[in-house]
Motif scaffolding. Structure first.
Motif, PDB file in Angstrom:
ATOM      1  N   ARG A 275      -2.889  -8.783  -9.055  1.00  0.00           N
ATOM      2  CA  ARG A 275      -4.030  -7.621 -10.017  1.00  0.00           C
ATOM      3  C   ARG A 275      -4.861  -6.199  -9.180  1.00  0.00           C
ATOM      4  NH1 ARG A 275      -8.124 -12.237 -12.547  1.00  0.00           N
ATOM      5  NH2 ARG A 275      -6.238 -13.669 -13.740  1.00  0.00           N
ATOM      6  N   ALA A 276      -4.715  -6.123  -6.947  1.00  0.00           N
ATOM      7  CA  ALA A 276      -4.899  -5.804  -6.870  1.00  0.00           C
ATOM      8  C   ALA A 276      -3.765  -4.645  -7.178  1.00  0.00           C
ATOM      9  CB  ALA A 276      -4.719  -5.946  -5.048  1.00  0.00           C
ATOM     10  N   PHE A 277      -2.707  -4.224  -6.630  1.00  0.00           N
ATOM     11  CA  PHE A 277      -1.829  -3.498  -7.342  1.00  0.00           C
ATOM     12  C   PHE A 277      -1.482  -2.769  -8.394  1.00  0.00           C
ATOM     13  CE2 PHE A 277       2.692  -2.567  -8.405  1.00  0.00           C
ATOM     14  CZ  PHE A 277       3.058  -1.483  -7.696  1.00  0.00           C
ATOM     15  N   LEU A 278      -2.124  -3.910  -9.492  1.00  0.00           N
ATOM     16  CA  LEU A 278      -2.031  -3.093 -10.516  1.00  0.00           C
ATOM     17  C   LEU A 278      -3.375  -1.940 -10.522  1.00  0.00           C
ATOM     18  CD1 LEU A 278      -1.526  -6.076 -12.756  1.00  0.00           C
ATOM     19  CD2 LEU A 278      -0.179  -3.982 -13.124  1.00  0.00           C
ATOM     20  N   ASP A 279      -4.694  -2.293 -10.138  1.00  0.00           N
ATOM     21  CA  ASP A 279      -5.998  -1.699 -10.407  1.00  0.00           C
ATOM     22  C   ASP A 279      -5.489  -0.233  -9.512  1.00  0.00           C
ATOM     23  OD1 ASP A 279      -8.547  -1.996 -11.047  1.00  0.00           O
ATOM     24  OD2 ASP A 279      -9.304  -1.949  -8.872  1.00  0.00           O
ATOM     25  N   ALA A 280      -4.447  -0.417  -8.656  1.00  0.00           N
ATOM     26  CA  ALA A 280      -4.938   0.840  -7.487  1.00  0.00           C
ATOM     27  C   ALA A 280      -3.186   2.319  -8.302  1.00  0.00           C
ATOM     28  CB  ALA A 280      -3.580   0.270  -6.367  1.00  0.00           C
ATOM     29  N   VAL A 281      -2.294   1.248  -9.246  1.00  0.00           N
ATOM     30  CA  VAL A 281      -1.381   2.380  -9.452  1.00  0.00           C
ATOM     31  C   VAL A 281      -1.669   2.974 -10.886  1.00  0.00           C
ATOM     32  CG1 VAL A 281       0.829   2.189 -10.187  1.00  0.00           C
ATOM     33  CG2 VAL A 281       0.430   1.648  -7.753  1.00  0.00           C
ATOM     34  N   CYS A 282      -1.999   1.900 -12.138  1.00  0.00           N
ATOM     35  CA  CYS A 282      -1.260   2.015 -13.518  1.00  0.00           C
ATOM     36  C   CYS A 282      -2.869   2.862 -13.707  1.00  0.00           C
ATOM     37  CB  CYS A 282      -2.045   0.705 -14.075  1.00  0.00           C
ATOM     38  SG  CYS A 282      -0.763  -0.955 -13.293  1.00  0.00           S
TER      39      CYS A 282
ATOM     40  N   THR B 178       0.931  -1.112   0.001  1.00  0.00           N
ATOM     41  CA  THR B 178       0.151  -0.022   0.058  1.00  0.00           C
ATOM     42  C   THR B 178       1.145   1.421  -0.124  1.00  0.00           C
ATOM     43  OG1 THR B 178      -2.069  -1.182   0.939  1.00  0.00           O
ATOM     44  CG2 THR B 178      -1.885   1.294   1.169  1.00  0.00           C
ATOM     45  N   PHE B 179       2.224   0.877   0.619  1.00  0.00           N
ATOM     46  CA  PHE B 179       3.062   2.474   0.401  1.00  0.00           C
ATOM     47  C   PHE B 179       3.528   2.349  -0.748  1.00  0.00           C
ATOM     48  CE2 PHE B 179       7.445   4.117   1.537  1.00  0.00           C
ATOM     49  CZ  PHE B 179       7.142   5.158   2.027  1.00  0.00           C
ATOM     50  N   LEU B 180       3.474   1.373  -1.268  1.00  0.00           N
ATOM     51  CA  LEU B 180       4.448   1.954  -2.413  1.00  0.00           C
ATOM     52  C   LEU B 180       3.904   2.023  -3.496  1.00  0.00           C
ATOM     53  CD1 LEU B 180       6.416   1.250  -4.794  1.00  0.00           C
ATOM     54  CD2 LEU B 180       5.757  -1.163  -4.583  1.00  0.00           C
ATOM     55  N   GLU B 181       2.283   1.966  -3.832  1.00  0.00           N
ATOM     56  CA  GLU B 181       1.109   2.525  -4.575  1.00  0.00           C
ATOM     57  C   GLU B 181       1.265   4.501  -4.441  1.00  0.00           C
ATOM     58  OE1 GLU B 181      -2.028   0.354  -2.982  1.00  0.00           O
ATOM     59  OE2 GLU B 181      -1.378  -1.257  -3.556  1.00  0.00           O
ATOM     60  N   GLU B 182       0.923   4.156  -2.812  1.00  0.00           N
ATOM     61  CA  GLU B 182       1.107   5.627  -2.438  1.00  0.00           C
ATOM     62  C   GLU B 182       2.119   6.412  -3.445  1.00  0.00           C
ATOM     63  OE1 GLU B 182       0.207   6.002   1.318  1.00  0.00           O
ATOM     64  OE2 GLU B 182      -1.052   4.884   1.163  1.00  0.00           O
ATOM     65  N   GLN B 183       3.359   5.629  -3.268  1.00  0.00           N
ATOM     66  CA  GLN B 183       4.424   6.208  -3.313  1.00  0.00           C
ATOM     67  C   GLN B 183       4.550   6.207  -5.030  1.00  0.00           C
ATOM     68  OE1 GLN B 183       7.392   7.971  -1.336  1.00  0.00           O
ATOM     69  NE2 GLN B 183       5.782   7.729  -0.290  1.00  0.00           N
ATOM     70  N   LEU B 184       4.247   5.932  -5.847  1.00  0.00           N
ATOM     71  CA  LEU B 184       4.122   5.393  -7.181  1.00  0.00           C
ATOM     72  C   LEU B 184       3.529   6.775  -7.505  1.00  0.00           C
ATOM     73  CD1 LEU B 184       4.617   1.697  -7.845  1.00  0.00           C
ATOM     74  CD2 LEU B 184       6.707   3.326  -8.246  1.00  0.00           C
ATOM     75  N   ARG B 185       2.135   6.671  -6.993  1.00  0.00           N
ATOM     76  CA  ARG B 185       1.435   7.673  -8.240  1.00  0.00           C
ATOM     77  C   ARG B 185       1.601   9.066  -7.439  1.00  0.00           C
ATOM     78  NH1 ARG B 185      -2.844   4.192  -4.832  1.00  0.00           N
ATOM     79  NH2 ARG B 185      -2.698   4.933  -3.317  1.00  0.00           N
ATOM     80  N   GLY B 186       2.428   9.020  -6.440  1.00  0.00           N
ATOM     81  CA  GLY B 186       3.160  10.552  -6.104  1.00  0.00           C
ATOM     82  C   GLY B 186       4.001  11.026  -6.834  1.00  0.00           C
ATOM     83  N   LEU B 187       4.841  10.079  -8.547  1.00  0.00           N
ATOM     84  CA  LEU B 187       5.896   9.957  -8.753  1.00  0.00           C
ATOM     85  C   LEU B 187       5.311  11.262 -10.624  1.00  0.00           C
ATOM     86  CD1 LEU B 187       7.557   6.803  -8.907  1.00  0.00           C
ATOM     87  CD2 LEU B 187       8.200   9.443  -7.578  1.00  0.00           C
ATOM     88  N   CYS B 188       6.133  12.413 -10.763  1.00  0.00           N
ATOM     89  CA  CYS B 188       6.374  12.776 -12.243  1.00  0.00           C
ATOM     90  C   CYS B 188       6.485  12.558 -13.468  1.00  0.00           C
ATOM     91  CB  CYS B 188       6.375  13.987 -11.566  1.00  0.00           C
ATOM     92  SG  CYS B 188       6.307  15.265 -10.656  1.00  0.00           S
ATOM     93  N   GLY B 189       7.628  11.698 -13.368  1.00  0.00           N
ATOM     94  CA  GLY B 189       7.703  10.615 -14.447  1.00  0.00           C
ATOM     95  C   GLY B 189       7.283   9.152 -14.611  1.00  0.00           C
ATOM     96  N   ALA B 190       7.345   9.011 -15.997  1.00  0.00           N
ATOM     97  CA  ALA B 190       6.568   7.785 -16.435  1.00  0.00           C
ATOM     98  C   ALA B 190       6.964   6.093 -15.353  1.00  0.00           C
ATOM     99  CB  ALA B 190       7.767   7.745 -18.077  1.00  0.00           C
TER     100      ALA B 190
END
Length: 313
Positions: free
Chosen positions: A221-228, A201-213
């Protein structure tokens, strides 16, 4: 600082005599988080290695932003390196930003505003300031501590060597180093493999906050759903890999809609075929009596036969 896209054009790669990737194109723009999905062996890890420059394609090209980050299976440090050394390397760019900004500030203070070099110095300072802001360089050390805590490494002494860590712990430390760096583009291969639910869950939050690609491969699947924001299906298809907008739930919805469209087309084609067969059968039954009469050859016909011959002549 302007963020640049990660571009792949017509990538071809064969391994063990089998063509794994055939003409794959991909554009990963800043702010997009692209998930690579498909069965094992379709080339997800191979594509990530080509994008990172760890492996070279047989054909095609990749244009990548400087400083791109790739989550390796093993960290580029020997077993005697400490957690502190890994963090120092991850924080190096942020510390360089702050040191350079301080140097430029002192130089600007010495150069009069009417000096021809003042504006050039000011431009250099502005670009470095934007870069530092993108990296959040002023908050880098506090961010590093937060990342270690979030990935379950906060209690580890910084003098611990990599050789004293388990494989899963080294994997989490490698991931932490990338998140601390905040690179302009990030490539991740199964990043949740060694994470519990809280760390994922922490990783999901961090990736959503990145500006780059971000481009990642995952079976979670839950991770893909939360991040992509996008998904690329690498399973073999007539037109090659297919890109879908949205997360994994959106992808499943689109696949269901595709299936329903295919089933409707199939049902319509079956109905059309049945109607054609029926029409052909009716025509054949009408033509058959006349054909039979012609086959008998000329003879005197009774009134009824003369009428039939007139109808089917």
């Amino acid at each position: 600082m302007p963020q640049h896209a990660l571009l792949a054009h017509d990538l071809v790669r064969s391994l063990g005599g089998r063509r794994v990737l055939d003409g794959v194109c991909l554009t990963a723009s800043p702010g997009h988080r692209i998930g690579l999905i498909g069965e094992n062996g379709v080339g997800k890890s191979t594509l990530l290695r080509l994008l990172a420059g760890v492996d070279e394609p047989d054909a095609g090209s990749v244009t990548r932003p400087a400083g791109l980050g790739f989550l390796h299976q093993e960290m580029p440090f020997d077993a005697g390196a400490t957690i502190s050394a890994v963090l120092d390397d991850a924080l190096r760019e942020a510390r360089e930003d702050l040191a350079e900004l301080e140097r430029l500030s002192e130089e600007l203070a010495r150069v009069p505003e009417d000096d021809p070099g003042h504006q050039e110095l000011l431009d250099v300072y502005g670009r470095r300031l934007e870069q530092a802001q993108d990296r959040r360089s002023w908050d880098a050390d506090r961010h590093a501590a937060r990342v270690l805590d979030g990935l379950g490494l906060g209690a580890f002494g910084h003098d611990r060597t990599l050789g004293s860590l388990s494989g899963g712990q080294r994997g989490r430390l490698a991931l932490a180093a990338l998140l601390v760096r905040r690179p302009p583009a990030l490539l991740l291969d199964e990043p949740t493999n060694h994470l519990d639910d809280s760390a994922a869950t922490f990783l999901e939050e961090q990736l959503r906050g990145l500006c780059g690609a971000v481009v990642l491969a995952s079976h979670d699947r839950a991770f893909l759903d939360a991040v992509c924001t996008d998904l690329v299906d690498l399973d073999p298809a007539v037109d090659g890999p297919v890109r879908y907008g949205g997360n994994y739930s959106a992808y499943l919805g689109e696949k269901r809609a595709e299936r329903e469209r295919w089933e409707r087309r199939y049902a319509e084609e079956r109905q059309e075929l049945a109607e054609l067969r029926h029409s052909a059968g009716v025509t054949a039954r009408r033509v058959a009596p006349a054909a039979a009469l012609r086959a008998r050859g000329p003879r005197r016909a009774c009134g009824g036969e003369r009428w039939l011959l007139g109808v089917f002549a």
